[in-house]
Design a protein around this motif. Structure first.
Motif, PDB file in Angstrom:
ATOM      1  N   VAL A  63       4.661   7.597  17.592  1.00 15.01           N
ATOM      2  CA  VAL A  63       4.096   6.508  16.778  1.00 15.01           C
ATOM      3  C   VAL A  63       3.396   7.083  15.547  1.00 15.01           C
ATOM      4  O   VAL A  63       3.609   6.611  14.412  1.00 15.01           O
ATOM      5  N   VAL A  64       2.565   8.095  15.737  1.00 12.05           N
ATOM      6  CA  VAL A  64       1.869   8.728  14.609  1.00 12.05           C
ATOM      7  C   VAL A  64       2.880   9.335  13.640  1.00 12.05           C
ATOM      8  O   VAL A  64       2.758   9.179  12.418  1.00 12.05           O
ATOM      9  N   PHE A  65       3.887  10.003  14.161  1.00 14.79           N
ATOM     10  CA  PHE A  65       4.914  10.623  13.331  1.00 14.79           C
ATOM     11  C   PHE A  65       5.671   9.586  12.498  1.00 14.79           C
ATOM     12  O   PHE A  65       5.888   9.773  11.299  1.00 14.79           O
ATOM     13  N   LEU A  66       6.072   8.460  13.111  1.00 13.81           N
ATOM     14  CA  LEU A  66       6.811   7.424  12.384  1.00 13.81           C
ATOM     15  C   LEU A  66       5.969   6.767  11.290  1.00 13.81           C
ATOM     16  O   LEU A  66       6.442   6.574  10.166  1.00 13.81           O
ATOM     17  N   ILE A  67       4.720   6.430  11.620  1.00 15.71           N
ATOM     18  CA  ILE A  67       3.858   5.807  10.610  1.00 15.71           C
ATOM     19  C   ILE A  67       3.584   6.776   9.468  1.00 15.71           C
ATOM     20  O   ILE A  67       3.640   6.400   8.293  1.00 15.71           O
ATOM     21  N   ALA A  68       3.304   8.023   9.791  1.00 17.26           N
ATOM     22  CA  ALA A  68       3.031   9.025   8.755  1.00 17.26           C
ATOM     23  C   ALA A  68       4.265   9.274   7.889  1.00 17.26           C
ATOM     24  O   ALA A  68       4.148   9.428   6.666  1.00 17.26           O
ATOM     25  N   THR A  69       5.439   9.304   8.492  1.00 23.28           N
ATOM     26  CA  THR A  69       6.677   9.485   7.732  1.00 23.28           C
ATOM     27  C   THR A  69       6.893   8.313   6.777  1.00 23.28           C
ATOM     28  O   THR A  69       7.281   8.499   5.621  1.00 23.28           O
ATOM     29  N   PHE A  70       6.622   7.107   7.250  1.00 22.49           N
ATOM     30  CA  PHE A  70       6.755   5.927   6.399  1.00 22.49           C
ATOM     31  C   PHE A  70       5.818   6.007   5.194  1.00 22.49           C
ATOM     32  O   PHE A  70       6.223   5.790   4.049  1.00 22.49           O
ATOM     33  N   VAL A  71       4.550   6.330   5.432  1.00 23.14           N
ATOM     34  CA  VAL A  71       3.566   6.398   4.349  1.00 23.14           C
ATOM     35  C   VAL A  71       3.878   7.543   3.383  1.00 23.14           C
ATOM     36  O   VAL A  71       3.778   7.389   2.166  1.00 23.14           O
ATOM     37  N   ALA A  72       4.265   8.692   3.898  1.00 25.36           N
ATOM     38  CA  ALA A  72       4.468   9.868   3.052  1.00 25.36           C
ATOM     39  C   ALA A  72       5.746   9.818   2.228  1.00 25.36           C
ATOM     40  O   ALA A  72       5.781  10.339   1.109  1.00 25.36           O
ATOM     41  N   PHE A  73       6.802   9.198   2.738  1.00 31.06           N
ATOM     42  CA  PHE A  73       8.100   9.313   2.075  1.00 31.06           C
ATOM     43  C   PHE A  73       8.672   8.026   1.490  1.00 31.06           C
ATOM     44  O   PHE A  73       9.721   8.068   0.849  1.00 31.06           O
ATOM     45  N   THR A  74       8.044   6.878   1.662  1.00 33.38           N
ATOM     46  CA  THR A  74       8.555   5.628   1.101  1.00 33.38           C
ATOM     47  C   THR A  74       8.216   5.549  -0.385  1.00 33.38           C
ATOM     48  O   THR A  74       7.097   5.839  -0.796  1.00 33.38           O
TER      49      THR A  74
END
Length: 166
Positions: A40-51
């Protein structure tokens, strides 16, 4: 010819930095064995960092597509014709990012960039098609877009200049 320009991150610089920190934290949590929380942390962080958002221009079919690229992979958006735009313009754009700490200290970052906009039929800037860091690069890009898109260049009155506070 297809021109693809990234216009801006979906979140500010501070949020992207926090996203990268949480991305690393998510990896550590995953390696520690807490798979659900780590994922969950990885998916949310990936969304914020790379969108991020961008614009794709097809000069042959005279179409434009504003898109959001979710997770840096999934592109969303619809193609529209150039016919609803009468030209392009260059606008200096100042962005101020303000961050407050718990001890009530304020840190702010002010950046100025130059953005090329489509001009709609009401002679107002419609949306960004390119961001440039220097005025010289922006003017060169404006000339190139005018030739590629076969659209005239419009000047902008001072009241239409934009200021964005994040």
């Amino acid at each position: 010819m297809i021109i693809d320009n990234n216009t801006e991150r979906a979140f500010g610089k501070t949020a992207v930095f926090a996203g990268v920190i949480f991305l690393l934290t998510g990896i550590v949590i995953l390696l520690a064995g807490a798979f659900i929380i780590g994922a969950v942390v990885f998916l949310i962080a990936t969304f914020v960092a790379f969108t991020y958002s961008g614009v794709e221009l097809n000069t042959e079919s005279r179409e434009v597509k504003q898109y959001n690229k979710l997770f840096g992979l999934i592109k969303t958006g619809k193609w529209k014709s150039f016919d609803s735009y009468i030209g392009i313009t260059l606008i200096p754009f100042t962005t101020v990012e303000v961050m407050s700490s718990w001890s009530n200290r304020i840190s702010s970052t002010k950046t100025t960039d130059y953005r090329i906009f489509f001009v709609d039929k009401a002679r107002k800037p419609a949306f960004v098609i390119k961001r440039c860091k220097s005025i010289q690069n922006a003017r060169n890009s404006l000339d190139e877009f005018s030739i590629w898109l076969k659209l005239p260049v419009y000047s902008v009155r001072k009241k239409e200049r934009r200021r964005m506070v994040v």
